[in-house]
Design a protein around this motif. Structure first.
Motif, PDB file in Angstrom:
ATOM      1  N   ASP A 384      -9.396  14.641  -3.508  1.00  0.00           N
ATOM      2  CA  ASP A 384      -9.577  13.608  -2.529  1.00  0.00           C
ATOM      3  C   ASP A 384      -9.657  14.837  -1.065  1.00  0.00           C
ATOM      4  O   ASP A 384      -9.100  14.914  -0.613  1.00  0.00           O
ATOM      5  N   LEU A 385     -10.928  14.114  -0.588  1.00  0.00           N
ATOM      6  CA  LEU A 385     -10.930  14.814   0.829  1.00  0.00           C
ATOM      7  C   LEU A 385     -10.392  13.899   1.785  1.00  0.00           C
ATOM      8  O   LEU A 385     -11.120  13.516   2.278  1.00  0.00           O
ATOM      9  N   VAL A 386      -8.919  14.976   2.470  1.00  0.00           N
ATOM     10  CA  VAL A 386      -8.575  13.662   3.748  1.00  0.00           C
ATOM     11  C   VAL A 386      -9.715  14.229   4.904  1.00  0.00           C
ATOM     12  O   VAL A 386      -9.577  14.976   5.293  1.00  0.00           O
ATOM     13  N   GLY A 387     -10.216  13.387   5.240  1.00  0.00           N
ATOM     14  CA  GLY A 387     -11.140  13.515   6.798  1.00  0.00           C
ATOM     15  C   GLY A 387     -11.050  13.564   7.735  1.00  0.00           C
ATOM     16  O   GLY A 387     -11.737  13.122   9.096  1.00  0.00           O
ATOM     17  N   ASP A 388      -9.918  12.915   8.203  1.00  0.00           N
ATOM     18  CA  ASP A 388      -9.201  12.466   9.372  1.00  0.00           C
ATOM     19  C   ASP A 388      -9.994  13.293  10.368  1.00  0.00           C
ATOM     20  O   ASP A 388     -10.408  13.174  11.914  1.00  0.00           O
ATOM     21  N   ALA A 389      -9.757  14.461  10.914  1.00  0.00           N
ATOM     22  CA  ALA A 389     -10.519  15.501  11.927  1.00  0.00           C
ATOM     23  C   ALA A 389     -11.715  15.237  12.067  1.00  0.00           C
ATOM     24  O   ALA A 389     -11.679  16.227  13.332  1.00  0.00           O
ATOM     25  N   VAL A 390     -12.213  15.362  10.967  1.00  0.00           N
ATOM     26  CA  VAL A 390     -13.982  16.000  10.901  1.00  0.00           C
ATOM     27  C   VAL A 390     -14.802  14.500  10.986  1.00  0.00           C
ATOM     28  O   VAL A 390     -16.139  13.911  11.415  1.00  0.00           O
ATOM     29  N   ILE A 391     -14.537  13.218  10.171  1.00  0.00           N
ATOM     30  CA  ILE A 391     -14.977  12.083  10.083  1.00  0.00           C
ATOM     31  C   ILE A 391     -14.383  11.442  10.775  1.00  0.00           C
ATOM     32  O   ILE A 391     -13.094  10.406  10.924  1.00  0.00           O
ATOM     33  N   SER A 392     -14.339  10.783  12.296  1.00  0.00           N
ATOM     34  CA  SER A 392     -13.983  10.615  13.562  1.00  0.00           C
ATOM     35  C   SER A 392     -13.998   9.728  14.398  1.00  0.00           C
ATOM     36  O   SER A 392     -13.694   8.886  14.376  1.00  0.00           O
ATOM     37  N   GLY A 393     -15.807   9.840  13.673  1.00  0.00           N
ATOM     38  CA  GLY A 393     -16.386   8.333  14.210  1.00  0.00           C
ATOM     39  C   GLY A 393     -16.418   8.186  15.639  1.00  0.00           C
ATOM     40  O   GLY A 393     -16.690   6.781  16.221  1.00  0.00           O
ATOM     41  N   ARG A 394     -16.572   9.844  16.000  1.00  0.00           N
ATOM     42  CA  ARG A 394     -17.125   9.726  17.707  1.00  0.00           C
ATOM     43  C   ARG A 394     -17.823   8.937  18.240  1.00  0.00           C
ATOM     44  O   ARG A 394     -17.973   8.344  19.290  1.00  0.00           O
ATOM     45  N   ARG A 395     -18.776   8.939  17.427  1.00  0.00           N
ATOM     46  CA  ARG A 395     -20.480   7.893  18.210  1.00  0.00           C
ATOM     47  C   ARG A 395     -20.383   7.004  17.504  1.00  0.00           C
ATOM     48  O   ARG A 395     -21.635   6.538  17.623  1.00  0.00           O
ATOM     49  N   PHE A 396     -19.355   6.251  16.648  1.00  0.00           N
ATOM     50  CA  PHE A 396     -19.273   5.250  15.768  1.00  0.00           C
ATOM     51  C   PHE A 396     -18.899   4.262  16.590  1.00  0.00           C
ATOM     52  O   PHE A 396     -17.691   4.186  16.128  1.00  0.00           O
ATOM     53  N   SER A 397     -18.702   3.287  17.568  1.00  0.00           N
ATOM     54  CA  SER A 397     -17.913   2.180  18.133  1.00  0.00           C
ATOM     55  C   SER A 397     -17.663   1.645  16.990  1.00  0.00           C
ATOM     56  O   SER A 397     -16.265   1.321  16.711  1.00  0.00           O
ATOM     57  N   VAL A 398     -18.424   0.542  17.040  1.00  0.00           N
ATOM     58  CA  VAL A 398     -18.430  -0.473  15.805  1.00  0.00           C
ATOM     59  C   VAL A 398     -17.806  -0.698  15.027  1.00  0.00           C
ATOM     60  O   VAL A 398     -16.455  -0.819  14.705  1.00  0.00           O
ATOM     61  N   GLN A 399     -17.868   0.485  13.771  1.00  0.00           N
ATOM     62  CA  GLN A 399     -16.983   0.533  12.402  1.00  0.00           C
ATOM     63  C   GLN A 399     -15.846   2.043  12.096  1.00  0.00           C
ATOM     64  O   GLN A 399     -15.783   2.042  11.510  1.00  0.00           O
ATOM     65  N   GLY A 400     -15.758   2.117  13.731  1.00  0.00           N
ATOM     66  CA  GLY A 400     -15.218   3.211  13.067  1.00  0.00           C
ATOM     67  C   GLY A 400     -15.513   4.590  12.966  1.00  0.00           C
ATOM     68  O   GLY A 400     -17.153   4.747  12.931  1.00  0.00           O
ATOM     69  N   ALA A 401     -15.147   5.049  11.827  1.00  0.00           N
ATOM     70  CA  ALA A 401     -15.377   6.972  10.783  1.00  0.00           C
ATOM     71  C   ALA A 401     -16.578   6.685  10.097  1.00  0.00           C
ATOM     72  O   ALA A 401     -16.692   7.225   9.772  1.00  0.00           O
ATOM     73  N   HIS A 402     -16.834   4.905   9.403  1.00  0.00           N
ATOM     74  CA  HIS A 402     -17.276   4.439   8.244  1.00  0.00           C
ATOM     75  C   HIS A 402     -19.129   5.432   8.228  1.00  0.00           C
ATOM     76  O   HIS A 402     -18.928   5.310   6.698  1.00  0.00           O
ATOM     77  N   SER A 403     -19.746   6.074   9.355  1.00  0.00           N
ATOM     78  CA  SER A 403     -21.051   6.112   9.128  1.00  0.00           C
ATOM     79  C   SER A 403     -20.665   7.992   9.702  1.00  0.00           C
ATOM     80  O   SER A 403     -22.207   8.472   9.577  1.00  0.00           O
ATOM     81  N   ASP A 404     -19.728   8.286   9.765  1.00  0.00           N
ATOM     82  CA  ASP A 404     -19.704   9.634  10.999  1.00  0.00           C
ATOM     83  C   ASP A 404     -19.970  10.509   9.634  1.00  0.00           C
ATOM     84  O   ASP A 404     -18.221  11.312   8.799  1.00  0.00           O
ATOM     85  N   LEU A 405     -20.643  11.059   8.683  1.00  0.00           N
ATOM     86  CA  LEU A 405     -20.675  12.015   8.035  1.00  0.00           C
ATOM     87  C   LEU A 405     -21.768  13.290   7.976  1.00  0.00           C
ATOM     88  O   LEU A 405     -21.628  14.563   6.806  1.00  0.00           O
ATOM     89  N   ALA A 406     -22.675  12.916   9.109  1.00  0.00           N
ATOM     90  CA  ALA A 406     -23.171  14.472   8.481  1.00  0.00           C
ATOM     91  C   ALA A 406     -22.650  15.790   9.327  1.00  0.00           C
ATOM     92  O   ALA A 406     -22.835  15.787  10.495  1.00  0.00           O
ATOM     93  N   HIS A 407     -21.939  16.320   8.392  1.00  0.00           N
ATOM     94  CA  HIS A 407     -20.848  17.121   9.199  1.00  0.00           C
ATOM     95  C   HIS A 407     -21.417  18.731   7.956  1.00  0.00           C
ATOM     96  O   HIS A 407     -20.967  18.274   6.536  1.00  0.00           O
TER      97      HIS A 407
END
Length: 421
Positions: A384-407
């Motif tokens: 279970d990878l807790v990604g709060d610090a990386v999957i943060s959604g800074r580039r995605f305003s509507v869905q939050g971090a839902h698609s913020d995965l290219a890290h």
């Protein structure tokens, strides 16, 4: 030239499936793919099958997969020598599934009224839905933030019923794993939690219940696509590939359901085991893999993947508290005033992408910190990878971090899972 020194991420082949999982392949793409992986002169060692999630059309799916592959390729610039040492003959093939995961809402002005009626009628799946949609959409366009009238509330309830979705509660098949549909509560909650500014100005809040129906409809469609066309594709790939080839399924959002369904199938043919399963912000129940859901007599719908050891290597999930999309839609599955905590702690209705895996043993929780590229992932374990610090959604305003995965931190986890021993 084979091995990691050529192209360690492989080339992307897109396979299109329709809403029922039927293959759309007039160009013979799959036949050429099967020839490639069956070529004994250049043996394929690893086959990656990717599935996108909701709100993803064909161009977006291609761009998303390309971004994932580019991120994985960039990550390998450093540890490529280590990979070559561990897997000297490593030669992957990458397959991207494309399926119709229609968005719940289109930007204002993107289509005419008649097109919008047709769009939602098709989404509901019943031609008679047009009767309720016409007055509802007219009201939403005229008064986007109006109070929900009794007539519109009844129209929304009728549309939800026309969709064929059931109220099957936790553990039911994807799409039916909800307890209620309450239009007034949904509208009130949407107004309370939506973003301020431009998003609120064009939100048409009285349509929020229709978007919830759309969410669960797409969830059911993902299951249908995965258990039928996805499963058939996986079986064909396995039959064509060398016996020692490893399979790795990577699903985002509802793509997690597509992948789980592709492994489990519909029961008419044997399940297809894989080496690794990676669920990125999975839009499926946190109890989906539980052999037994606490405080109930039910099992998670995809529990055979655990009880039958259908994932022979690692099962890896990501979650982030910044994923607003998953939080809101799963909250709308519950009944007002009901005790929705199981085992006194975790919610009855929540997503893997919010809470991780629940009711499953051998789960190791790891924090995905900025710059972390090693997790110690090993076969036969769950992570279970807790990604709060990386999957943060800074580039995605509507869905939050839902698609913020290219890290690179996420790419590193996928590589570790795929090459685990």
């Amino acid at each position: 030239m084979t091995g990691p020194t050529a192209d360690p991420t492989g080339r992307l082949t897109m396979v299109a499936l329709d809403r029922d999982g039927n293959r759309c392949d007039e160009q013979g793409v799959v036949a050429r793919l099967l020839d490639t992986i069956g070529d004994t002169r250049r043996p394929v060692t690893d086959i990656f099958v990717l599935s996108h999630g909701w709100q993803t059309d064909s161009p977006t799916a291609t761009a998303m997969y390309s971004e994932w592959i580019r991120t994985m390729r960039d990550h390998l610039a450093g540890p490529q020598a280590a990979l070559r040492e561990r897997r000297p003959d490593f030669r992957p093939v990458v397959v991207g599934i494309r399926w119709p995961s229609v968005p719940w809402e289109r930007p204002a002005g993107a289509m005419s009224f008649e097109q919008e009626v047709a769009f939602y009628t098709d989404l509901i799946g019943d031609p008679a839905a047009e009767e309720e949609l016409r007055p509802l959409l007219a009201e939403a366009n005229a008064k986007p933030d109006a109070e929900l009238s009794e007539a519109d509330e009844q129209r929304l309830r009728t549309l939800d019923a026309r969709s064929g979705l059931a109220l099957g509660h936790v553990g039911a098949a994807p799409g039916d794993d909800r307890a209620s549909f309450e239009p007034r509560r949904i509208v009130a909650d949407f107004r309370e939690t939506r973003d301020d500014g431009a998003e609120a100005g064009r939100s048409r809040s009285i349509l929020a219940p229709l978007w919830v129906t759309s969410f669960w409809t797409m969830k059911r469609r993902a299951w249908q696509v995965g258990r039928s066309g996805g499963h058939r594709l996986l079986q064909e790939l396995r039959a064509a590939a060398p016996s020692q080839a490893r399979f790795h399924l990577v699903g985002h959002s509802f793509g997690a359901i597509v992948c789980a369904g592709a492994i489990q199938g519909d029961g008419s043919t044997p399940a297809a085991s894989v080496h690794s399963l990676i669920l990125l912000q999975g839009a499926l129940s946190l109890w989906a893999f539980a052999p037994r859901i606490p405080d109930t007599e039910r099992s998670g719908f995809f529990h055979p993947l655990i009880t039958q050891d259908l994932v022979t290597g690692p099962l890896v999930t990501t979650r982030s508290r910044h994923d607003r999309a998953l939080k809101w839609y799963f909250r709308m599955a519950a009944t007002v005033g009901r005790d929705n905590r199981l085992a006194g702690r975790l919610p009855r209705y929540g997503a893997v992408g919010t809470y991780g895996l629940a009711g499953v043993d051998r789960v190791t929780s790891e924090v995905v910190g900025p710059g972390r590229l090693h997790y110690g992932i090993r076969s036969a374990n769950r992570y279970d990878l807790v990604g709060d610090a990386v999957i943060s959604g800074r580039r995605f305003s509507v869905q939050g971090a839902h698609s913020d995965l290219a890290h690179p931190e996420i790419a590193a986890a996928i590589w570790e899972a795929a090459t685990s021993t």
